[in-house]
Design an enzyme around this catalytic site. Structure first.
Site, PDB file in Angstrom:
ATOM      1  N   CYS A  78      37.364  29.032  55.031  1.00 10.17           N
ATOM      2  CA  CYS A  78      37.734  27.647  54.714  1.00 10.17           C
ATOM      3  C   CYS A  78      37.991  26.846  55.995  1.00 10.17           C
ATOM      4  CB  CYS A  78      38.908  27.637  53.746  1.00 10.17           C
ATOM      5  SG  CYS A  78      38.995  26.119  52.802  1.00 10.17           S
ATOM      6  N   HIS A 168      38.483  31.369  49.651  1.00 11.62           N
ATOM      7  CA  HIS A 168      39.644  32.160  50.088  1.00 11.62           C
ATOM      8  C   HIS A 168      39.611  33.558  49.484  1.00 11.62           C
ATOM      9  CE1 HIS A 168      42.336  29.146  52.039  1.00 11.62           C
ATOM     10  NE2 HIS A 168      41.516  28.323  51.422  1.00 11.62           N
ATOM     11  N   GLU A 170      41.174  36.119  50.459  1.00 17.95           N
ATOM     12  CA  GLU A 170      42.444  36.832  50.647  1.00 17.95           C
ATOM     13  C   GLU A 170      43.386  36.667  49.464  1.00 17.95           C
ATOM     14  OE1 GLU A 170      41.653  33.983  51.899  1.00 17.95           O
ATOM     15  OE2 GLU A 170      43.395  32.680  52.058  1.00 17.95           O
TER      16      GLU A 170
HETATM   17  N1  GLN Z   1      40.636  20.900  53.723  1.00 18.01           N
HETATM   18  C1  GLN Z   1      40.963  21.765  54.825  1.00 18.01           C
HETATM   19  C2  GLN Z   1      40.354  21.255  56.123  1.00 18.01           C
HETATM   20  O1  GLN Z   1      39.572  20.369  56.104  1.00 18.01           O
HETATM   21  C3  GLN Z   1      40.529  23.187  54.547  1.00 18.01           C
HETATM   22  C4  GLN Z   1      41.241  23.700  53.346  1.00 18.01           C
HETATM   23  C5  GLN Z   1      41.503  25.170  53.353  1.00 18.01           C
HETATM   24  O2  GLN Z   1      41.455  25.849  54.387  1.00 18.01           O
HETATM   25  N2  GLN Z   1      41.852  25.673  52.194  1.00 18.01           N
HETATM   26  O3  GLN Z   1      40.652  21.760  57.141  1.00 18.01           O
END
Ligand code: GLN
Length: 185
Positions: A78, A168, A170
């Site tokens: 992410c 995610h 995890e």
């Molecule tokens: N929206 C976050 C970003 O732009 C990422 C979100 C996340 O890691 N769950 O950094």
């Protein structure tokens, strides 16, 4: 195997638990001396702008970038995927920028952009995927292998020693992607 988990902000404890359950030793990366002797690196989710700024302030950015370019296996989830991307929303990134991909941040909308699904992951099979204000990958450069897509959007890719995924793993309770990272990257 000693896996460094970037622990500046975000979902790092869940990654450590999953890595330990697979028999890896983990070390939390908070300052420069912590990166000595790591065999792999995990960049957890969180807020990429915040983590990117902290990496610079703590003088971790350049040494980590160097290690990744020298072949350190790295797994970004992410916000971690965003930190690895060479481009963010079509513009050159000043984060790690070690992976030839372009990512779209908050690609599923800012407020209602969180959802769970299950999709095929190359080399693993069907895996649960939990998206939280996630990015997806809009472009991949030469040598990037696409590993998973959801609704026609790329959500996992690999380039040499680098694995980047939009969701995610995890918090899904399924450790198959962590195992894939430890075994393949
Ligand atoms: N929206 C976050 C970003 O732009 C990422 C979100 C996340 O890691 N769950 O950094």
């Amino acid at each position: 195997m000693k896996v460094g988990v970037l622990a500046l902000q975000g979902a790092f404890i869940e990654h450590e638990k999953m890595l330990k359950s697979l028999g890896a030793e983990t070390v939390e990366i908070r300052q420069l001396p912590d990166i000595d002797g790591i065999d792999a690196l995990v960049l957890p989710g969180g807020e990429s702008t915040t983590v990117g700024k902290l990496l610079k302030d703590l003088k971790l950015l350049e040494p980590l970038k160097q290690k990744i370019e020298d072949g350190l296996p790295v797994f970004g989830t992410c916000a971690g995927e965003i930190l690895l991307a060479e481009k963010i929303d079509g513009k050159a990134s000043d984060h790690l920028a070690t992976m030839p991909i372009d990512v779209k941040r908050n690609a599923y909308g800012r407020q209602l952009g969180s959802f769970n699904t299950t999709a095929e992951f190359n080399g693993i099979g069907k895996v649960p995927m939990c998206f939280i204000r996630a990015p997806y990958i809009t472009l991949v450069g030469d040598g990037v292998e696409v590993l998973a897509e959801v609704d026609g959007k790329i959500v996992a890719a690999r380039y040499k020693n680098q694995l980047a995924i939009s969701f995610h793993p995890e918090i899904s309770g399924d450790s198959s992607i962590h195992r894939f990272f430890l075994e393949h990257v």
